[in-house]
Scaffold this active site. Structure first.
Site, short mmCIF file in Angstrom:
data_model
loop_
_atom_site.label_atom_id
_atom_site.label_comp_id
_atom_site.label_asym_id
_atom_site.label_seq_id
_atom_site.Cartn_x
_atom_site.Cartn_y
_atom_site.Cartn_z
N ASN A 145 0.76 -1.35 0.05
CA ASN A 145 -0.06 0.07 0.03
C ASN A 145 0.77 1.24 0.13
OD1 ASN A 145 -2.18 1.53 0.09
ND2 ASN A 145 -2.43 1.68 2.39
N ASP A 146 1.43 1.61 1.00
CA ASP A 146 2.12 2.91 1.16
C ASP A 146 3.25 2.98 0.58
OD1 ASP A 146 0.38 3.26 3.12
OD2 ASP A 146 1.92 2.71 4.95
#
Length: 481
Positions: free
Chosen positions: A409-410
């Site tokens: 994600n990040d």
């Protein structure tokens, strides 16, 4: 009983093995051999220390070593790679708590010796450590007290901080940052009070000062790590590793154990260096990391995301892969949770057999532990030469036909570059959205562990490949030409 000469020689040998172990871990091909260096070094250290001069109570020590060894073996064989980050955090907590207990005991022994000397009594019936204390001059005793204070403070911070990190990594504690009213002022006040207690202790105050000092440090460790968001746990684990090393080194000075000093210094310095490298990779301030001052706040509301997430099935993904010439795979913690590394390795083998260029892009903080993804890929026998770091591959995404993101994600979030109010603003990320097509393997539409929305999932060239990562990758294998 072994002589001091044998113990000193063993300490030098163990220290060399520890250095070789750390050096080898920086290279995937040498990592297994490096682990064995560490195992042999620790075995030598424990054996020669246990049977060195002034050591006794074998009736208690040997059963404890045996019990600890069995427990360690059991845990190591049962813990999956996905649980390794929380295991490391738990082990850090043991080191911190041991430092507190040893420091408390060292001061009690010091007080017993001083009391015996004041009464003109002998101290021979005391421990070997007490005999060592009795030979110290007044200035050396002051240094001993400083070592005790440092070991208690760092050890206590490490203990509760590691317990909280374990809870967040294991999902037993909310991964979002939480602070009590007053925030950093509470930590600063506790640290100032700790300094006051240390001064009182050095000027002759009673053992109660060390008890309160430990309680304050326990609070600081708990509050510091509770105030850090789950997305920043890789740096936290690395920093706690450094803290545990310095706590061990302090105890080494207290016990006059050269090997413990060297080992603690190696762990402390390597952990600090790794934390600094990771902070640069995440665009974080190193001092802010140490003080627990990141992971939660933003300057304003994050930008709203427009569009919708468009799903795709296995046939659609396979069609794009069959037509692609270049493929990049970005692994994340979702791959570890699903234990999909072997399926991914088989997919890579089939794609390369079809003449396609396949590479892996590894972000420095992918997963929940430094090097987590590298270990998983090595376990699945992925060739080392196609596993590239972020700086080596980021410029190649515009020339990439297909990028497959598996449970990240990040580290692939364009908001890091585009949204100054994002919690990860300024963090260097893998620019996967510049590929022709991006497929994201993800269980569902949620924000995941870090709780941060990702605009990548809404881009026109992104398709969401929903489902368990291992099952999703397995479904592709029969469809690849």
């Amino acid at each position: 009983m072994l002589g001091q000469g044998f113990v000193s020689a063993a300490a030098i040998a163990a220290s060399v093995l520890f250095v070789l172990s750390l050096g080898g871990l920086s290279n995937q091909e040498k990592a297994k051999r490096a682990v064995w260096y560490g195992i042999v070094g620790m075995a030598v250290a424990v054996l020669f220390t246990a049977f060195g001069p002034g050591i006794g109570n074998y009736w208690l020590m040997i059963p404890m070593i045996a019990i600890g060894s069995v427990i360690g073996w059991k845990v190591a064989t049962r813990v999956a790679m996905t649980e390794m980050p929380q295991l490391v955090a738990a082990l850090h907590s043991f080191v911190g708590l041991a430092a507190v207990f040893v420091a408390w005991n060292a001061d009690l022994e010091r007080r017993r010796v001083l009391a015996a000397q004041a009464l003109g009594a002998g101290y021979q019936e005391f421990s070997a450590f007490a005999a060592l204390v009795a030979t110290k001059a007044s200035d050396e005793l002051t240094f001993l007290q400083l070592e005790v204070v440092f070991a208690i403070f760092i050890g206590a911070v490490t203990f509760t901080g590691s317990v909280v990190a374990f809870g967040k990594l294991a999902g037993k504690v909310d991964g979002k940052p939480h602070k009590l009213p007053g925030g950093h002022m509470l930590n600063a006040g506790a640290a100032a009070f700790s300094l006051l207690l240390a001064i009182l202790y050095l000027n002759g105050a009673g053992f109660w000062t060390l008890l309160i000092l430990a309680a304050l440090a326990f609070f600081i460790g708990w509050h510091l790590i509770m105030g850090i968001g789950g997305a920043d746990m890789p740096v936290v684990v690395s920093m706690l590793n450094s803290y545990s090393g310095w706590a061990a080194a302090a105890i080494g000075f207290t016990l006059s154990n050269d090997l413990l000093i060297v080992t603690g210094a190696l762990v402390g310095s390597s952990g600090a260096i790794l934390s600094y490298i990771m902070c640069k990779a995440m665009n974080r301030n190193f001092v802010s990391v140490i003080l627990g001052g990141f992971g939660g706040g933003t300057q304003g509301p994050a930008a709203e995301i427009e569009g919708e997430q468009v799903a795709i099935d296995a046939a659609g993904v396979a069609s794009s892969l069959n037509n692609a010439d270049s493929v990049v795979i970005v692994p994340g913690y979702g791959m570890a949770v699903a234990q999909a590394q072997n399926a991914v390795s088989e997919l890579v083998r089939k794609l390369r057999s079809a003449g396609k260029e396949v590479r892996f892009a590894i972000h420095p903080v992918a997963g929940r532990l430094p090097g987590h993804m590298n270990v998983l890929l090595a376990e699945a026998r992925v060739p080392y030469d196609i596993v590239l770091e972020m700086d080596e591959i980021n410029d190649d995404f515009p020339k990439t036909d297909v990028t497959i993101v598996i449970g990240s994600n990040d580290i692939v979030n364009p908001a890091a570059q585009d949204d100054p109010n994002s919690p990860i603003a300024g963090m260097p990320v893998l620019e996967v959205w510049k590929s022709s097509v991006v497929f994201v393997c993800k269980r569902g539409q949620g924000t995941g562990y870090s709780g941060i929305e990702n605009p990548l999932f809404y881009k026109e060239n992104t398709r969401m490949f929903y489902g368990d990562a291992r099952e999703s990758i397995d479904s592709l294998l029969s469809l690849i030409d």
